[in-house]
Design an enzyme around this catalytic site. Structure first.
Site, PDB file in Angstrom:
ATOM      1  CB  THR B  41      -9.819  37.746  -5.962  1.00  0.00           C
ATOM      2  OG1 THR B  41      -9.408  37.430  -4.638  1.00  0.00           O
ATOM      3  CG2 THR B  41     -10.464  39.104  -5.985  1.00  0.00           C
ATOM      4  CG  HIS B  49     -21.991  34.494   1.555  1.00  0.00           C
ATOM      5  ND1 HIS B  49     -22.975  33.767   0.928  1.00  0.00           N
ATOM      6  CD2 HIS B  49     -20.846  34.235   0.891  1.00  0.00           C
ATOM      7  CE1 HIS B  49     -22.432  33.078  -0.069  1.00  0.00           C
ATOM      8  NE2 HIS B  49     -21.139  33.342  -0.129  1.00  0.00           N
ATOM      9  CE  LYS B 249     -23.078  28.131   0.523  1.00  0.00           C
ATOM     10  NZ  LYS B 249     -22.165  29.214   0.922  1.00  0.00           N
TER      11      LYS B 249
HETATM   12  C1  LIG Z   1     -15.968  29.084  -6.546  1.00  0.00           C
HETATM   13  C2  LIG Z   1     -15.837  30.102  -5.468  1.00  0.00           C
HETATM   14  C3  LIG Z   1     -16.940  30.825  -5.034  1.00  0.00           C
HETATM   15  C4  LIG Z   1     -16.828  31.754  -4.029  1.00  0.00           C
HETATM   16  N1  LIG Z   1     -17.897  32.538  -3.711  1.00  0.00           N
HETATM   17  C5  LIG Z   1     -17.771  33.493  -2.764  1.00  0.00           C
HETATM   18  C6  LIG Z   1     -18.834  34.376  -2.462  1.00  0.00           C
HETATM   19  O1  LIG Z   1     -19.862  34.370  -3.119  1.00  0.00           O
HETATM   20  N2  LIG Z   1     -18.705  35.232  -1.449  1.00  0.00           N
HETATM   21  C7  LIG Z   1     -17.573  35.294  -0.725  1.00  0.00           C
HETATM   22  O2  LIG Z   1     -17.519  36.075   0.218  1.00  0.00           O
HETATM   23  N3  LIG Z   1     -16.506  34.535  -1.029  1.00  0.00           N
HETATM   24  C8  LIG Z   1     -16.588  33.636  -2.038  1.00  0.00           C
HETATM   25  N4  LIG Z   1     -15.530  32.860  -2.376  1.00  0.00           N
HETATM   26  C9  LIG Z   1     -14.318  33.035  -1.633  1.00  0.00           C
HETATM   27  C10 LIG Z   1     -13.504  34.212  -2.139  1.00  0.00           C
HETATM   28  O3  LIG Z   1     -13.461  34.219  -3.533  1.00  0.00           O
HETATM   29  C11 LIG Z   1     -12.122  34.076  -1.586  1.00  0.00           C
HETATM   30  O4  LIG Z   1     -12.224  33.927  -0.216  1.00  0.00           O
HETATM   31  C12 LIG Z   1     -11.241  35.272  -1.868  1.00  0.00           C
HETATM   32  O5  LIG Z   1     -11.281  35.652  -3.196  1.00  0.00           O
HETATM   33  C13 LIG Z   1      -9.853  34.911  -1.469  1.00  0.00           C
HETATM   34  O6  LIG Z   1      -8.983  35.954  -1.747  1.00  0.00           O
HETATM   35  P1  LIG Z   1      -7.447  35.766  -1.476  1.00  0.00           P
HETATM   36  O7  LIG Z   1      -6.849  37.075  -1.702  1.00  0.00           O
HETATM   37  O8  LIG Z   1      -7.278  35.154  -0.162  1.00  0.00           O
HETATM   38  O9  LIG Z   1      -6.963  34.689  -2.523  1.00  0.00           O
HETATM   39  P2  LIG Z   1      -6.643  34.861  -4.069  1.00  0.00           P
HETATM   40  O10 LIG Z   1      -7.631  35.727  -4.724  1.00  0.00           O
HETATM   41  O11 LIG Z   1      -6.469  33.508  -4.608  1.00  0.00           O
HETATM   42  O12 LIG Z   1      -5.276  35.638  -4.067  1.00  0.00           O
HETATM   43  C14 LIG Z   1      -4.069  35.039  -3.744  1.00  0.00           C
HETATM   44  C15 LIG Z   1      -2.995  35.727  -4.518  1.00  0.00           C
HETATM   45  O13 LIG Z   1      -1.738  35.277  -4.096  1.00  0.00           O
HETATM   46  C16 LIG Z   1      -0.878  35.194  -5.186  1.00  0.00           C
HETATM   47  N5  LIG Z   1       0.227  34.291  -4.870  1.00  0.00           N
HETATM   48  C17 LIG Z   1       0.161  32.969  -4.613  1.00  0.00           C
HETATM   49  N6  LIG Z   1       1.390  32.469  -4.401  1.00  0.00           N
HETATM   50  C18 LIG Z   1       2.258  33.478  -4.520  1.00  0.00           C
HETATM   51  C19 LIG Z   1       3.681  33.572  -4.419  1.00  0.00           C
HETATM   52  N7  LIG Z   1       4.453  32.530  -4.161  1.00  0.00           N
HETATM   53  N8  LIG Z   1       4.253  34.770  -4.600  1.00  0.00           N
HETATM   54  C20 LIG Z   1       3.500  35.852  -4.870  1.00  0.00           C
HETATM   55  N9  LIG Z   1       2.143  35.816  -4.987  1.00  0.00           N
HETATM   56  C21 LIG Z   1       1.530  34.645  -4.807  1.00  0.00           C
HETATM   57  C22 LIG Z   1      -1.794  34.668  -6.264  1.00  0.00           C
HETATM   58  O14 LIG Z   1      -1.290  34.862  -7.555  1.00  0.00           O
HETATM   59  C23 LIG Z   1      -3.071  35.436  -5.989  1.00  0.00           C
HETATM   60  O15 LIG Z   1      -3.138  36.635  -6.711  1.00  0.00           O
HETATM   61  C24 LIG Z   1     -15.600  31.947  -3.410  1.00  0.00           C
HETATM   62  C25 LIG Z   1     -14.487  31.253  -3.865  1.00  0.00           C
HETATM   63  C26 LIG Z   1     -14.582  30.384  -4.924  1.00  0.00           C
HETATM   64  C27 LIG Z   1     -13.373  29.731  -5.471  1.00  0.00           C
END
Ligand SMILES: Cc1cc2nc3c(=O)[nH]c(=O)nc-3n(C[C@H](O)[C@H](O)[C@H](O)COP(=O)(O)OP(=O)(O)OC[C@H]3O[C@@H](n4cnc5c(N)ncnc54)[C@H](O)[C@@H]3O)c2cc1C
Lengths: 410, 477
Positions: B41, B49, B249
Site C-alpha cells: 500500500t 483502475h 503491462k
Molecule cells: C508495484 C505495484 C503497483 C500497484 N498498482 C496498483 C494500482 O495502480 N491500482 C491498484 O488498484 N492496485 C495497485 N497495486 C495493488 C495494491 O497496491 C495492493 O493490492 C494493495 O495495496 C494491497 O493491500 P493489502 O492491504 O492487501 O497489502 P499490504 O499493503 O501489503 O498490507 C499488508 C499488511 O500486513 C502486514 N502484515 C504482514 N504479515 C503480518 C503479520 N504476521 N502480523 C501482522 N501484520 C502483518 C504488513 O506489515 C502490511 O502492513 C499495486 C501493487 C504494486 C506492488
C-alpha cells in the site's frame, strides 16, 4: 513598502545594509529561520572572511559581523517568516505565527533565499532506502546545531565543500570516514579543503568513483562503490563493498528559485539562478537577486560583495528608477560555463564572475567583442570548484553588443 | 477478547476494519510494522483502475469495477485526495489496436462505463505531449487516481474514531484454536478473537498456514518507480498505459493527486518478500519505456525512486474465502487491489456474516473524517483564524511542500498517530518535496522527540533499528 529582502543570510544582510547606507529606511528582511545568518550558522569551521576582513573567521563569526550591523542600524527583521509567493507586481505573501498570512506590496525586492543541496533522489542510486542517508548539510546541522551524531562509519559521495568539511568534522567527533567518492576525475571542492579536510586526516579521495548500491533494511549497513569510465558509467568489475552505517551526499547545490519562478523571473538553465545585469537586476525591473540564490558561490566574501551591489542598485531603483544606457549580452564558449552578470545594461566598470566546466592548465581568458580581444588574462590553472572574476573597464564595453568569454590556449 | 481481529493494516485491512466499525462489535487491527500502510500500500501506481484488465467473471474484475464506483464516495467521506482524471491505453501499431479493441470488449463485459477507442487526432487533443508514434488509444473516462497511504491512514483513523483498536508492532507468529475462538500470538503478546481476517499482504500465505490452510502461496513481484518533481506533474493529465503485451503491462506515466509525475512500475519476480530494493536495470527500463510513451520525459527532475512488492497469488485471482470456520482470507490482493478495496471490504464482511457474524449496525457510526489536508485546502481567511488559535500553523517546517508545525503536531496526535519520521511524512508530505527532507528532518525529529517524550537520538525513520542519530557529539555529551 520600499524594499523587501527575502532571506536573512549573508546575502540578505549585506544587501539590506547597503540599501540602508544608500538611504533606504522603509524596508524589512523576511527570514524563515528563528535567527539571522542562514547556512553560516552551522558552518562552525574557519575560513570565512579572508578577502573581506583579512582574517579567518568561523561562519557564525562572519554572520555576526553583519547581524550586529543590521541591529545597530535598526533594520526591521521578521524572523520565523516564510515567504510563500511573490508576483510580477512585487506583491509578497508570507506567513508566520504572529501575523498569520499577510501580504506586502514592495517597490523593490531583493531575492536572497540561498540554495539547497541536491538530494539522493535525483541520483537514482539502486538498493534500499534505510535510515542513515543524509545530505552533508543535514548531517552538519545534526552535529553542529543539535549536538547529535548521525553515524559512526561514514562514506561520503561527492566532494563538494560541505562534504569535505563534514569528513573532517565527523572524524574529529570520533567517526571513521572510509572514503570520499567523486564521480568526476576532479573534485568540485576548494583545493584548500581537500588538503585540510581529507589529506591531513588520511581520508582517501576516490576520484571517478560512485556509489552504485545502498544496503541495509532499517539502517544503512554498507554501500557498494565502483569506478566509472569516461562516460561516467560504473565499471562493474571494480565493484567494492564498504561496510558503513552512514552515507553522506555532497553532490551539488541548487539555487532555491521556486519563488522566482512563481514571479515569472527568467532563469539561467546553467546556474539555475536568475539571469541578471551588472546591478543584479533580474528580468523583472525592481527585483534583484544576490548570493547563492543567484549562483552557487564557494566563498561568502563574494556573496557579500555581490549583495552590496544588489542593495545599492535596489536603493537607486527606488529613488530614481534605473535607466539602461546599453545592452550587451555576455556569452561563453562552453569551457567557461557561465558568467554573472549575463548582460550589461550600463556603461561602467563591471566585475564579471565566472566558472569553468573542467580543469584547464595554462590558459588565457579572452573576452571578444566581435573579432577583437578586449580583455585577456593568463591563468596557470582554472578549476570548476573555484570561481574566477575579471574587471571589464568601461572603455572595453564601448560599442559592444555582445561579449564572448573564451578559454584559449596560452 | 475481540469479536474480530484483522491481520494487516494495508489498504485491504484498513477498509475491512472501517467496514466493521459500522457494527456493534469489538474489532482490532494487528500490524507488524510501526505504522499503517507500509506494505504494498505504500508503494504502488496509485491508480483507481477502470476495470478492463481483469478477465471476465474473475473476482478481480467484479471487485475492481465495484470498488472503482465506490471510491469517490469513500474518499469524500474520509477527506482523501482523489481525482477522476481518466486513463488512456496507447497503441503504436495494428497489433496494439487489436489488443485495445479486445480490452474494450472485456471492459464492456466487466461493466466498465464509457470506454471508447479513439484515434490519433483525439488522443493528441487529450494529451498534447503524447509520443508522435502513438496511433490510437483506449479511453477510459472512469479511471482515477488516489493517494493509497492517505486512503489507508484515513480509513484506519476513521475506524479508530469509531471504536476499532490498532495494535502496531504486533507481528502475528502463531494462531491457535481455543474452542470456537482463535488465540493470536506475537512474540510478546497474545489476544483472543472470535473471527480472524487475514489481510497480511505478501505474508497472507504464512498466516493461512498457521490455521492449516496451505491451498495457496504468495510470491513477491518487484515494481520499481521513478517520481518526478511537481514541475512535471502537468505533462499529462490522464494516466497513460501502454498496450499490454506478452512482456506484461509495461511502464505507465501518470500525474499523482499531489501533482507529481509518476513513472513505473517494472515487473520482476523475486524470491525475498522483504527485498524492496531498486535496481539500475529497473531504472534503465523505466526511463526507456516512459520516454517512448511521451515526446519527452524530463528525468533530470527526478526527486526519488522506490520499489513496491506485488503480492502475487498462486491462483491468478484474488483469494477471498473462508478455509476454516471463523477465518477469512483476503489474500493475493495484487493490482487492482487498491481500486477494489472498498468492494473487497464489503465482500469480506459478507463472508463473515455467512460465518455467523451477526452484530447489529450501530447508529453512532460516523463515516466522516476531517481531511488531513483541511488546513492546506482552507482559504486565507480561514487559515488566519486557525493560526490565531494555534500559532503553530503559521510556522512552516517543510519548505518544499509548505507543511506547518501545526499539521505535523496533528499527525502525531490524530488517529492513527505517527510515531516516526516516515509516519509524519506520509501524513503531511513533509520531506516528500524536492529537497527530500534535507532541511526539515532535524526539526521534525525535534518535534517527535518533544511530543512523544523520547530522547532525540531515539527517534527513528520507520521504527525498529532505523535510528536517525546514533548518539551525542563529544561536546554535547
Ligand atoms: C508495484 C505495484 C503497483 C500497484 N498498482 C496498483 C494500482 O495502480 N491500482 C491498484 O488498484 N492496485 C495497485 N497495486 C495493488 C495494491 O497496491 C495492493 O493490492 C494493495 O495495496 C494491497 O493491500 P493489502 O492491504 O492487501 O497489502 P499490504 O499493503 O501489503 O498490507 C499488508 C499488511 O500486513 C502486514 N502484515 C504482514 N504479515 C503480518 C503479520 N504476521 N502480523 C501482522 N501484520 C502483518 C504488513 O506489515 C502490511 O502492513 C499495486 C501493487 C504494486 C506492488
Amino acid at each position: 513598502m520600499d524594499l523587501v529582502i527575502i532571506g536573512g543570510g549573508p546575502a540578505g544582510m549585506s544587501a539590506a545594509i547597503a540599501a540602508y547606507e544608500s538611504g533606504i529606511r522603509d524596508m524589512v528582511i523576511l527570514e524563515r529561520d528563528e535567527s539571522l545568518g542562514g547556512i553560516l550558522q552551522q558552518c562552525i569551521h574557519n575560513g570565512f572572511g579572508l578577502h573581506k576582513f583579512g582574517e579567518e573567521l568561523t561562519g557564525p563569526e562572519y554572520a555576526w559581523r553583519y547581524e550586529k550591523k543590521v541591529r545597530e542600524l535598526n533594520i526591521p527583521v521578521k524572523l520565523g517568516t516564510m515567504v510563500l509567493d511573490i508576483t510580477e507586481d512585487k506583491v509578497i505573501t508570507a506567513t508566520n505565527p504572529e501575523d498569520g498570512i499577510f501580504t506586502i506590496e514592495a517597490k523593490a525586492i531583493i531575492l536572497a533565499m540561498g540554495c539547497r543541496e541536491r538530494s539522493k533522489g535525483a541520483l537514482n542510486i539502486a538498493g534500499s532506502r534505510p535510515a542513515g542517508i543524509y545530505s552533508a548539510g543535514t548531517a552538519q546541522k545534526y552535529v553542529n546545531m543539535k549536538g547529535y551524531m548521525p553515524g559512526k562509519n561514514v562514506v561520503i559521495l561527492g566532494s563538494g565543500d560541505i562534504g569535505l568539511i563534514m569528513a573532517r568534522r565527523m572524524t574529529l567527533e570520533g567517526a571513521k570516514v572510509h572514503a570520499v567518492c567523486e564521480l568526476m576525475p576532479y573534485s568540485g571542492g576548494l583545493a584548500r579543503n581537500i588538503e585540510q579536510c581529507l589529506n591531513d586526516f588520511g581520508i582517501p579521495l576516490k576520484l571517478s568513483h560512485t556509489v552504485v548500491e545502498i544496503h541495509g533494511k532499517e539502517r544503512v549497513t554498507g554501500v557498494t562503490i565502483a569506478k566509472v569510465d569516461e562516460n561516467r558509467k560504473p565499471i562493474l568489475e571494480t565493484k567494492e563493498y564498504i561496510p558503513c552505517d552512514t552515507l553522506l551526499l555532497s553532490v551539488g547545490l541548487i539555487p532555491e528559485n521556486e519563488l522566482s519562478k512563481s514571479a515569472g523571473i527568467s532563469l539561467s538553465t546553467i546556474t539555475s539562478g536568475a539571469d541578471v545585469d551588472q546591478d543584479r537586476q533580474t528580468s523583472i525591473p525592481g527585483i534583484f537577486a544576490c548570493g547563492n540564490v543567484l549562483h552557487v558561490h564557494d566563498l561568502v566574501d563574494f556573496v557579500s560583495e555581490e549583495a552590496e551591489i544588489a542593495g545599492k542598485s535596489a536603493a537607486l531603483y527606488i529613488q530614481n528608477g534605473k535607466e539602461n544606457t546599453c545592452s550587451i549580452a555576455l556569452e561563453t564558449d562552453g569551457k567557461i560555463r557561465y558568467t554573472v552578470p549575463q548582460r550589461i545594461t550600463e556603461n561602467k566598470d563591471v566585475k564579471v564572475y565566472f566558472r569553468v566546466a573542467d580543469v584547464f592548465k595554462n590558459v588565457k581568458i579572452n573576452v571578444y567583442s566581435g573579432e577583437n580581444v578586449v580583455f585577456s588574462k593568463r591563468k596557470q590553472k582554472v578549476a570548476p570548484g573555484e570561481m574566477e572574476s575579471i574587471l571589464l573597464k568601461k572603455e572595453m564595453l564601448e560599442g559592444a553588443e555582445k561579449l564572448t568569454f573564451k578559454l584559449e590556449e596560452a | 477478547m475481540y469479536d474480530v481481529a484483522v491481520i494487516g493494516a494495508g489498504v485491504t485491512g484498513a477498509m475491512i476494519a472501517r467496514g466493521l466499525a459500522k457494527y456493534d462489535a469489538k474489532v482490532c487491527i494487528l500490524e507488524k510494522a510501526n505504522d499503517v500502510a507500509t506494505g504494498a500500500t505504500r508503494a504502488n501506481s496509485a491508480i483507481v483502475h477502470a476495470g478492463f484488465d481483469a478477465k471476465e467473471g474473475s473476482l478481480k474484475a467484479k471487485l475492481n469495477v465495484e470498488g472503482s464506483k465506490m471510491m469517490k464516495k469513500v474518499t469524500d467521506e474520509l477527506g482523501v485526495k482523489y481525482k477522476n482524471n481518466g486513463s488512456l491505453v496507447i497503441g503504436f501499431n495494428d497489433e496494439d489496436r487489436k489488443t485495445i479493441e479486445e480490452l474494450k470488449k472485456r471492459g464492456d463485459a466487466n461493466g466498465v462505463e464509457g470506454l471508447r477507442v479513439i484515434d490519433a487526432a483525439e488522443l493528441r487533443e487529450l494529451e498534447p505531449n503524447i509520443s508522435e508514434n502513438a496511433t490510437c488509444a483506449l479511453y477510459a473516462p472512469t479511471g482515477a487516481i488516489v493517494c493509497p497511504y492517505d486512503l489507508t491512514i484515513a480509513a484506519v483513523g476513521n475506524a479508530m474514531d469509531n471504536g476499532v483498536e490498532l495494535k502496531l508492532n504486533f507481528k502475528v507468529t502463531g494462531i491457535e484454536k481455543d474452542g470456537s475462538d482463535y488465540v493470536i500470538k506475537s512474540e510478546n503478546e497474545q489476544i483472543k478473537a472470535h473471527y480472524v481476517i487475514n489481510a497480511a499482504g505478501l505474508f497472507a500465505d504464512d498466516i493461512a498456514k498457521m490455521v492449516g490452510d496451505d491451498s495457496f502461496s504468495i510470491n513477491p513481484r518487484r515494481g520499481e518507480y521513478i517520481l518526478l518533481d511537481k514541475e512535471c506533474g502537468g505533462l499529462v493529465s490522464h494516466t497513460i498505459f501502454r498496450t499490454p503485451s506478452k512482456m506484461g503491462k509495461g511502464i505507465l506515466v501518470s500525474p499523482t493527486v499531489d501533482g507529481n509525475l509518476l513513472t513505473g512500475p517494472t515487473s520482476v519476480d523475486i524470491a525475498d518478500k522483504e527485498d524492496n530494493t531498486t535496481t539500475s536495470e529497473g531504472f534503465a527500463h523505466i526511463i526507456k519505456e516512459a520516454s517512448e510513451n511521451l515526446k519527452a520525459v524530463p528525468f533530470g527532475k527526478t526527486i526519488t525512486s522506490f520499489c513496491g512488492l506485488r503480492a502475487t497469488g498462486s491462483t491468478g485471482d484474488f483469494i477471498i474465502n473462508s478455509p476454516k470456520a471463523g477465518f477469512i482470507n483476503a489474500a493475493g490482493i495484487e493490482s487492482p487491489g487498491l481500486s477494489a478495496s472498498p468492494a473487497i471490504a464489503e465482500y469480506v464482511i459478507g463472508l463473515l456474516k455467512e460465518q455467523g457474524f451477526n452484530a447489529a449496525q450501530k447508529d453512532s457510526f460516523n463515516p466522516v473524517r476531517r481531511s488531513a489536508h483541511y488546513f492546506k485546502d482552507a482559504s486565507v481567511e480561514e487559515k488566519n483564524e486557525i493560526i490565531k488559535k494555534n500559532p503553530a500553523f503559521g510556522r512552516i517546517v517543510c519548505r518544499c511542500e509548505i507543511v506547518t508545525e501545526g499539521e505535523i503536531l496533528e499527525a502525531i496526535h490524530t488517529n492513527p498517530k505517527a510515531t516516526d519520521l516516515d509516519g509524519v511524512k506520509r501524513r503531511t508530505r513533509s520531506g516528500m518535496g524536492r529537497c527530500q527532507s534535507g532541511f526539515c528532518s532535524p526539526y521534525i525529529v525535534e518535534i517527535l522527540s518533544r511530543e512523544l517524550g523520547i530522547p532525540y537520538e531515539c527517534v527513528t525513520k520507520s521504527g525498529g533499528e532505523s535510528y536517525i542519530n546514533v548518539g551525542k557529539t563529544k561536546e554535547a555529551e
